[in-house]
Design a protein around this motif. Structure first.
Motif, PDB file in Angstrom:
ATOM      1  N   ARG A  49       1.044  -1.241  -0.125  1.00  0.00           N
ATOM      2  CA  ARG A  49      -0.016  -0.192  -0.139  1.00  0.00           C
ATOM      3  C   ARG A  49       0.940   1.034  -0.003  1.00  0.00           C
ATOM      4  N   SER A 317      -5.665  -6.079  -3.722  1.00  0.00           N
ATOM      5  CA  SER A 317      -4.700  -4.945  -3.788  1.00  0.00           C
ATOM      6  C   SER A 317      -5.061  -4.275  -4.767  1.00  0.00           C
ATOM      7  N   ARG A 321      -6.792  -0.987  -6.884  1.00  0.00           N
ATOM      8  CA  ARG A 321      -5.987  -0.112  -6.816  1.00  0.00           C
ATOM      9  C   ARG A 321      -6.072   0.581  -8.158  1.00  0.00           C
TER      10      ARG A 321
END
Length: 534
Positions: A49, A317, A321
């Motif tokens: 992240r 993830s 994004r």
């Protein structure tokens, strides 16, 4: 005799307790291992992240800085049509960019115009010690890759140019073999674009959920695609936990690697990493006979939840994004006034709405797969699906365009079915997303509503690589994706079809996959037809 029987009973109880203790001990060890794996996934997800945040900021800085120069030089989509795009124009644009203070100034070593068809290149040097220009073969290969991907305004060469320079370039309208660009020292890019990211690492960590004081636990490296180090810094404490994010191909496929100190980050997050199950074992030893069934159930549920949690973190993830990065880039460009033409502003808003819808659909799928327990659906009034199918396809058009996918609708039959329209909408959206993602790529996708025996079939047919027979059942499981072919990696969470099957089953529907007429995949759902009253 009675004493012997009592001793035998006691021995049996003792053996049962020891057996239960052995089982519970094994479960405690399994729980400890899964806890460590889950903690590792959480910490790795945090490092990724942080890397993604830095990559997004860098991408925005590069985009704004490069388009500011190209736009004022008469190049790119935001160019002034009255100014011809030339190498001299690029050098003249630098003072204008500096004066407006609207972007970081990338001072070029030289500007160039390359005619790949004629095999010539003309260079206008900005200083006397300018390095040699890039090789035409490198530019030709790079342009070939861009042409296949499409949809770019400018690009950074995938490898550094001679003398340690970063090559920015764009094409001339109606002259696809003509490139105009400029070269900047890597030190200039490092200083102008990434200086704030290096210095303000505490703020970056704070945005990721850590205290700003934890910046000593972070290291950073920025590398070009050919492995050259563009910049970075080392942490004063050892870092053994890494997260990696890669800029898109048009930004040179640079990689951002963030290292975090495991102990510092785990302490700040409260992500305890179990080291010994001794305490748990002692408690279980005293309660082994009484709590065997309860402990077994609790440990198994904890293990299952930990496994699902780790899989969900890994699978979502990248998926989350991508639309967030697109929304951020376009939003910052609007905020900085980069779009002057009302049509450009409208187009940018369309992108934000499209990506927001895409993000909302992914979140809806995650919530559904996390909260549903296979409960039966309610009662629905018999109705026809044709109009709703057309509305879903019309609403999906913006997302389909992002996949370079054209979707058409064919209604062969529109019998009555007892099903909730919102469930149909979510099923069809998930089918369309899979078809455009895996079978689109410029190929058409068709939605067909037809009668199939005593069922009404809603099918989505693509012309892609299809789904292997051995994968046609497993892809309906959560977090499972079909094997990819063709050397092109496509990211996804693997929950869209699982949600579709759950919804279909709740409304007495059945799902399946066949080969389409074109050889691609035909993913369908069948709903029982309701007989109309005479």
């Amino acid at each position: 005799m009675r004493t012997r029987s009592s001793h035998l009973a006691l021995l049996l109880v003792l053996l049962a307790g020891l057996g239960g203790l052995a089982v519970l001990t094994r479960l405690s060890l399994t729980a400890q291992r899964l806890q460590q794996q889950t903690a590792h996934s959480l910490l790795t997800g945090l490092a990724t992240r942080v890397a993604a945040r830095i990559e997004t900021d860098a991408e925005a800085q590069l985009y704004i800085s490069a388009t500011a120069i190209f736009g004022r030089a008469g190049l790119g989509r935001m160019a002034d049509a009255r100014t011809p795009g030339t190498p001299e124009g690029i050098l003249k644009a630098i003072p204008a960019v500096a004066a407006c203070r609207c972007a970081s100034v990338l001072t070029p070593r030289y500007a160039f115009r390359a005619d790949l068809g004629a095999g010539s290149i003309r260079v206008v040097a900005a200083d006397s010690n300018a390095p040699p220009p890039p090789e035409l073969a490198v530019l030709r290969a790079d342009l070939g890759a861009r042409t296949r991907s499409g949809g770019w305004e400018f690009a950074i060469a995938n490898r550094l140019g001679p003398g340690g320079t970063v090559i920015f370039y764009t094409t001339i309208a109606d002259q696809p073999q003509v490139l105009v660009g400029f070269a900047v020292d890597t030190s200039m890019v490092r200083y102008r674009i990434f200086k704030e990211l290096f210095v303000e690492r505490g703020a970056v960590l704070a945005a990721a959920g850590l205290a700003a004081g934890d910046s000593t636990a972070m290291s950073l490296q920025l590398r070009a695609k050919d492995g050259s180090l563009l910049g970075g810094f080392a942490a004063p404490v050892p870092t053994d936990l890494q997260g990696v994010a890669t800029l898109p191909a048009i930004f040179g496929s640079w990689t951002v690697t963030v290292g975090l100190n495991r102990e510092v980050v785990a302490g700040a997050l409260g992500a305890d990493i179990a080291r010994s199950p001794l305490t748990l074992m002692l408690v279980l030893a005293s309660l082994a006979a009484l709590a065997l069934i309860i402990a077994w159930s609790a440990a198994k549920r904890a293990a299952d939840l930990a496994a699902v949690r780790a899989t969900l973190i890994a699978g979502m993830s990248h998926e989350l994004r991508t639309p967030l990065t697109e929304i951020l880039l376009v939003g910052e460009s609007i905020q900085r006034g980069r779009y002057g033409d009302p049509q450009e502003v409208a187009g940018a808003v369309d992108i934000v709405v499209r990506e927001a819808r895409r993000l909302l659909r992914m979140i809806s799928n995650v919530l559904h797969i996390s909260t549903t327990g296979g409960s039966a659906a309610g009662h629905a009034t018999p109705q026809r699906l044709g109009d709703e199918i057309r509305r879903v396809v019309e609403d999906f058009a913006g997302i389909a365009a992002g996949y370079d996918c054209a979707v058409s609708v064919r209604i062969d039959s529109d019998d009555l079915v007892a099903v909730d329209l919102e469930a149909v909408r979510q099923i069809l959206n998930n089918f369309l997303d899979n078809a455009c993602r895996y079978g689109g790529g410029g190929l058409p996708v068709e939605v067909v509503l037809s009668r199939h025996h005593d069922m009404l079939r809603l099918a989505v047919n693509d012309q892609g690589q299809g789904i292997a027979t051995g994968d046609r059942e497993v892809v309906w499981r959560p977090f499972v994706r079909a094997r990819q072919t063709g050397g092109r990696e496509i990211f996804g969470s693997g929950i869209g079809l699982a949600v579709a099957r759950q919804l279909a089953t709740a409304w007495r529907g059945t799902t399946g996959i066949e080969s389409s007429v074109s050889g691609g995949a035909s993913v369908y759902v069948d709903f029982p037809v309701v007989q109309e009253d005479a």
